[in-house]
Motif scaffolding. Structure first.
Motif, mmCIF file in Angstrom:
data_model
loop_
_atom_site.group_PDB
_atom_site.id
_atom_site.type_symbol
_atom_site.label_atom_id
_atom_site.label_comp_id
_atom_site.label_asym_id
_atom_site.label_seq_id
_atom_site.Cartn_x
_atom_site.Cartn_y
_atom_site.Cartn_z
ATOM 1 N N UNK A 197 -61.240 43.358 -127.861
ATOM 2 C CA UNK A 197 -61.471 41.938 -127.425
ATOM 3 C C UNK A 197 -61.665 40.816 -128.263
ATOM 4 N N UNK A 198 -60.771 39.934 -128.481
ATOM 5 C CA UNK A 198 -61.059 38.946 -129.348
ATOM 6 C C UNK A 198 -62.250 38.324 -128.863
ATOM 7 N N UNK A 199 -62.894 37.792 -129.976
ATOM 8 C CA UNK A 199 -64.239 36.840 -129.792
ATOM 9 C C UNK A 199 -63.949 35.677 -128.769
ATOM 10 N N UNK A 200 -62.787 35.054 -129.188
ATOM 11 C CA UNK A 200 -62.426 33.830 -128.221
ATOM 12 C C UNK A 200 -61.484 33.759 -127.314
ATOM 13 N N UNK A 201 -61.436 33.251 -126.459
ATOM 14 C CA UNK A 201 -60.446 33.378 -125.258
ATOM 15 C C UNK A 201 -59.423 32.057 -125.505
ATOM 16 N N UNK A 202 -58.255 32.375 -126.104
ATOM 17 C CA UNK A 202 -57.416 31.269 -126.518
ATOM 18 C C UNK A 202 -55.925 32.054 -126.422
ATOM 19 N N UNK A 205 -55.352 35.074 -128.584
ATOM 20 C CA UNK A 205 -56.089 36.186 -128.171
ATOM 21 C C UNK A 205 -55.343 36.727 -126.899
ATOM 22 N N UNK A 206 -54.667 36.027 -126.049
ATOM 23 C CA UNK A 206 -54.163 36.523 -124.773
ATOM 24 C C UNK A 206 -52.969 37.319 -125.057
ATOM 25 N N UNK A 207 -52.163 36.900 -125.993
ATOM 26 C CA UNK A 207 -51.089 37.452 -126.674
ATOM 27 C C UNK A 207 -51.496 38.832 -127.076
ATOM 28 N N UNK A 208 -52.542 38.730 -127.909
ATOM 29 C CA UNK A 208 -53.038 39.951 -128.671
ATOM 30 C C UNK A 208 -53.433 41.146 -127.521
ATOM 31 N N UNK A 209 -54.153 40.574 -126.554
ATOM 32 C CA UNK A 209 -54.556 41.384 -125.535
ATOM 33 C C UNK A 209 -53.313 41.828 -124.756
ATOM 34 N N UNK A 210 -52.445 41.122 -124.373
ATOM 35 C CA UNK A 210 -51.075 41.691 -123.643
ATOM 36 C C UNK A 210 -50.493 42.588 -124.273
ATOM 37 N N UNK A 211 -50.339 42.589 -125.742
ATOM 38 C CA UNK A 211 -49.844 43.664 -126.504
ATOM 39 C C UNK A 211 -50.706 44.989 -126.346
ATOM 40 N N UNK A 212 -52.051 44.855 -126.314
ATOM 41 C CA UNK A 212 -52.780 46.058 -126.167
ATOM 42 C C UNK A 212 -52.718 46.764 -124.776
ATOM 43 N N UNK A 213 -52.385 45.950 -123.915
ATOM 44 C CA UNK A 213 -51.984 46.352 -122.365
ATOM 45 C C UNK A 213 -50.661 47.209 -122.448
ATOM 46 N N UNK A 214 -49.868 46.888 -123.244
ATOM 47 C CA UNK A 214 -48.435 47.455 -123.260
ATOM 48 C C UNK A 214 -48.693 48.993 -124.268
ATOM 49 N N UNK A 215 -49.806 48.718 -125.100
ATOM 50 C CA UNK A 215 -49.992 49.990 -125.912
ATOM 51 C C UNK A 215 -50.929 50.973 -124.944
ATOM 52 N N UNK A 216 -51.521 50.270 -123.989
ATOM 53 C CA UNK A 216 -52.504 51.232 -122.987
ATOM 54 C C UNK A 216 -51.372 51.957 -122.129
ATOM 55 N N UNK A 217 -50.376 51.240 -121.789
ATOM 56 C CA UNK A 217 -49.329 51.920 -120.736
ATOM 57 C C UNK A 217 -48.714 53.255 -121.566
#
Length: 457
Positions: A197-202, A205-217
């Motif tokens: 999780x990125x420290x800041x919510x911007x 960071x949202x794009x980074x987290x979205x890509x991780x969700x794709x990796x989780x799938x």
């Protein structure tokens, strides 16, 4: 593990039968059990007192009995899903509490929130739950960590937890969670996907987290040996959107004086936002308390007949599940805001796969407690100030949960903000679920003394 789940299923089924008839349910909780269980824990009530308080402690408005009936139905559904998974060899995924499990609707798999197991143990009595803590402590688990995570270790050692095919965790909101998931990987050898999780919510960071969700799938497709089904996932998300709407509306109603809903109802719904995300049964719970609260709101009625004190409980509130009914009954005091009952409006946009994955990220980031304790302290202060300015509190109680070290570090800052608004503050030292650390009687004694000093009793 199967025997443990079946025992829970039988208890939930019995409670559902008792609460199915409104008059009978109110009679049992308010007339039969309240005299036996309300005041203190005894050998006579030890086995059922925790559940009694989770079902309102005998002080709730009589019309809310169908809400608690729906709570039992949701719990029953959770246990049935686990039993079916074990019996049919359907894969199980262990998830950290702040992962909503919505993504798992796209797989033929059952999620189990690791931190929920101690509450399941408490449903069978505190001795069961405390045995998990002892098991973990004897094996050398970190004593300073979160008791809900420590107890999951103990439940594994007691063979009460069905084995998982994979584990999903977050690097937020606390160090205790990181220790817990690393320990589980070491103890079990089960593959873990940890979402960084990125420290800041911007936006970045949202794009980074979205890509991780794709990796989780991709990770889950590999370890579950299945292909992700987007349509099934979106059906679960649409159910979640309905659930989330009701939660937000009820949260906003708590601004009213008198407050038309108990914080205990919001605590139970917060729990289901993780344990039962996307289940129709959970939405029915939220829908029922919404209609009861709205009716009282329009009639100018509160959940407490004579509301005298309005409280914000900051830091995790779980230690208050047996305290809230006592506050309402003995002092006319209502908890109008806390980490868990404050639900910002959020709907997942399923227009595209990108917006869907981003919505899943935001669902977890707006989850109560995760929302306030991850990242900079401004995340917590922003919500605290909103509650102070919009929910008309008379005081603030800081719970000081043992496992949340980041909250201890920020204690003085929160107290200073409260003083700016002229609010009296009580600082406690509690634990989520380990009553050995701070007993119910000790917490009640300190609150009573605080109220006396403030001239409220």
């Amino acid at each position: 593990a199967l025997d443990f789940c079946k025992t829970l299923q039988k208890r939930a089924h019995l409670l559902r039968k008792i609460l199915r008839n409104k008059n009978f349910g109110n009679f049992v909780l308010k007339t039969v059990l309240k005299p036996l269980a309300y005041e203190k824990s005894t050998e006579l009530n030890n086995a059922f007192r925790n559940v009694f308080f989770l079902l309102g402690g005998g002080v709730f408005p009589s019309e809310d009995i169908d809400f608690f009936y729906a709570v039992c139905r949701t719990r029953l559904k959770i246990y049935e899903n686990l039993i079916k998974a074990v019996q049919s060899s359907r894969p199980i995924v262990w998830t950290q509490w702040c992962f909503s499990k919505l993504l798992l609707h796209g797989f033929d798999a059952t999620g189990l929130t690791t931190e929920s197991v101690i509450t399941m143990g408490y449903a069978l009595g505190p001795d069961k739950a405390h045995s998990y803590l002892r098991n973990a402590e004897e094996e050398g688990y970190l004593l300073e960590g979160c008791s809900s995570q420590r107890s999951f270790w103990g439940a594994i050692l007691a063979s009460d937890v069905p084995r998982a095919a994979a584990i999903i965790s977050y690097t937020h909101p606390c160090d205790s969670g990181i220790v817990a998931q690393s320990s589980l990987e070491y103890l079990t050898g089960i593959p873990v996907f940890s979402i960084a999780t990125p420290y800041f919510r911007d936006a970045e960071g949202l794009i980074y987290m979205r890509n991780q969700m794709q990796e989780l799938i991709v990770f889950l497709e590999k370890h579950l040996d299945q292909t992700f089904d987007w349509e099934k996932c979106i059906r679960g998300i649409k159910e979640y959107n309905s659930f989330s709407w009701y939660l937000h509306e009820v949260s906003q109603m708590m601004k009213a004086r008198p407050c038309p809903v108990s914080s205990l109802a919001l605590l139970l719904l917060w729990n289901f936002k993780g344990m039962a995300a996307g289940l129709r049964e959970a939405t029915r719970c939220a829908e029922r308390i919404y209609h009861h609260a709205r009716k009282r709101l329009l009639a100018g009625q509160g959940t407490v007949k004579n509301e005298r004190i309005r409280i914000i409980v900051w830091n995790p509130i779980m230690a208050f599940w047996m305290i809230a009914p006592w506050l309402e009954e003995d002092f006319g005091a209502v908890i109008v805001g806390d980490y868990l009952s404050f639900h910002p409006y959020h709907q997942i946009d399923t227009a595209s796969r990108e917006t869907t994955l981003e919505g899943l990220v935001l669902a977890d980031q707006t989850y109560g407690m995760s929302r306030q304790t991850a990242g900079p302290i401004e995340n917590s202060l922003e919500d605290l100030v909103t509650l102070i300015e919009e929910y008309s509190p008379d005081c603030v109680i800081l719970t000081g949960n043992e496992g949340c070290k980041q909250e201890w570090a920020s204690l003085r800052i929160h107290k200073d903000y409260c003083k700016k608004y002229g609010l009296p503050v009580l600082s406690l030292s509690t634990d989520f679920l380990d009553s050995h650390f701070s007993s119910e009687a000790e917490i009640k004694g300190k609150i009573r003394e605080f109220f006396e000093e403030s001239g409220w009793c």
